[in-house]
Design an enzyme around this catalytic site. Structure first.
Site, PDB file in Angstrom:
ATOM      1  N   ASP A  16       0.870  -1.167   0.000  1.00 33.36           N
ATOM      2  CA  ASP A  16       0.000   0.000   0.000  1.00 33.36           C
ATOM      3  C   ASP A  16       0.915   1.228   0.000  1.00 33.36           C
ATOM      4  O   ASP A  16       2.106   1.133   0.334  1.00 33.36           O
ATOM      5  CB  ASP A  16      -0.891  -0.033   1.249  1.00 33.36           C
ATOM      6  N   ASP A  18      -0.171   5.144   0.834  1.00 32.01           N
ATOM      7  CA  ASP A  18      -0.414   6.148   1.882  1.00 32.01           C
ATOM      8  C   ASP A  18      -0.385   5.480   3.258  1.00 32.01           C
ATOM      9  O   ASP A  18      -1.212   4.615   3.550  1.00 32.01           O
ATOM     10  CB  ASP A  18      -1.788   6.805   1.670  1.00 32.01           C
TER      11      ASP A  18
HETATM   12  O1  LIG Z   1      -8.650  10.667  -2.875  1.00 37.90           O
HETATM   13  P1  LIG Z   1      -7.643   9.731  -3.444  1.00 37.90           P
HETATM   14  O2  LIG Z   1      -6.261  10.358  -3.579  1.00 37.90           O
HETATM   15  O3  LIG Z   1      -8.106   9.110  -4.718  1.00 37.90           O
HETATM   16  O4  LIG Z   1      -7.446   8.592  -2.390  1.00 37.90           O
HETATM   17  C1  LIG Z   1      -8.446   7.652  -2.034  1.00 37.90           C
HETATM   18  C2  LIG Z   1      -8.013   6.947  -0.747  1.00 37.90           C
HETATM   19  O5  LIG Z   1      -6.719   6.399  -0.933  1.00 37.90           O
HETATM   20  C3  LIG Z   1      -6.205   5.669   0.139  1.00 37.90           C
HETATM   21  O6  LIG Z   1      -4.894   5.302  -0.148  1.00 37.90           O
HETATM   22  C4  LIG Z   1      -6.225   6.453   1.422  1.00 37.90           C
HETATM   23  O7  LIG Z   1      -5.952   5.570   2.466  1.00 37.90           O
HETATM   24  C5  LIG Z   1      -7.574   7.105   1.663  1.00 37.90           C
HETATM   25  O8  LIG Z   1      -7.531   7.980   2.743  1.00 37.90           O
HETATM   26  C6  LIG Z   1      -7.986   7.880   0.438  1.00 37.90           C
HETATM   27  O9  LIG Z   1      -9.208   8.482   0.670  1.00 37.90           O
END
Ligand SMILES: O=P(O)(O)OC[C@H]1O[C@@H](O)[C@H](O)[C@@H](O)[C@@H]1O
Length: 242
Positions: A16, A18
């Site tokens: 993963d 984030d």
């Molecule tokens: O809004 P994005 O950048 O498409 O990300 C969607 C999700 O991506 C995930 O990686 C995060 O843990 C979430 O918090 C986030 O909402």
């Protein structure tokens, strides 16, 4: 366990992004708070908490995060459509608003990495084990580039790829399964590294050979309950255990 804290037979690593490789889970959480709190105030409800984020939003595709969290508070906005303006109070409009706020925060603060994760990624990749990033974020490519770790990643399955290929998001296993397929390994031959409950659940549902929960603070039990085989605070602990 053999090399890098991985059981024998593991031939690929699926990370993963984030909260595992980059310190951006907290940036997402703050952007979600920016977007949800005004809606909650209007509905006469208490503010968005870290536990709300961990339970209902973390790890999931953006629109699923909007829908699942608001449903937990008894709020069910219209779906709208992907082109909705960030001002619209539809699922798509709220999701667009969150993205505007996220990009602003990322521009202001930049993207920081977890040094222990980059050290682990470098050692694993350097030893010839193929790697993938599997993230629900549609901003995955930009975050990877800003973090300067592109050269350590062989495949990327992010929110843009998932939309294009019609893959269900975490906690469904589909994005991890697609990454394993792209790397030419069976799920049982791949390890999943996740900090989000939904992501750990996806790794468990996909039958992966090892699911490593990465606890960035107070989540160890929840990650185990979601299906993690082992929980570490930092990926460098896996290098120490080799
Ligand atoms: O809004 P994005 O950048 O498409 O990300 C969607 C999700 O991506 C995930 O990686 C995060 O843990 C979430 O918090 C986030 O909402």
């Amino acid at each position: 366990m053999s090399r890098f804290g991985l059981p024998d037979g593991i031939q690929a690593c699926l990370f993963d992004l984030d909260g595992v490789l980059t310190r951006t889970a907290s940036v997402h959480r703050a952007a979600w708070r920016d977007v949800f709190d005004p809606l909650l105030v209007s509905a006469g409800q208490p503010p968005f908490t870290d536990e709300d984020y961990a339970r209902f939003v973390d790890g999931k595709p953006r629109r699923d995060g909007v829908r699942d969290f608001l449903a937990a508070r008894g709020i069910t906005p219209a779906e709208g459509s992907p082109g909705d303006s960030p001002d619209a109070d539809t699922v798509s409009g709220i999701a667009s608003r969150k993205n505007v706020l996220l990009l602003k925060r990322l521009e202001e603060h930049g993207v920081q990495v977890f040094p222990g994760s980059v050290a682990y990624l470098r050692v694993v990749h350097g030893s010839g084990i193929p790697t993938a990033v599997v993230t629900s974020s549609a901003n995955g490519a930009e975050v990877i580039r800003a973090a300067g770790i592109e050269h350590l990643i062989d495949q990327r399955v992010d929110g843009v790829v998932a939309d294009r290929e019609g893959l269900s998001g975490k906690p469904a296993p589909d994005t991890f399964l697609e990454a394993a397929r792209r790397l030419g390994v069976e799920p049982a031959e791949a390890a999943v590294f996740e900090d989000a409950r939904a992501g750990v659940a996806a790794g468990r549902a996909g039958g992966f050979g090892l699911v490593v929960g990465v606890d960035r603070g107070g989540q160890a039990d929840a990650l185990r309950e979601s299906g993690a085989d082992v929980v570490v605070d930092d990926l460098s602990q896996l290098l120490d255990s080799s």
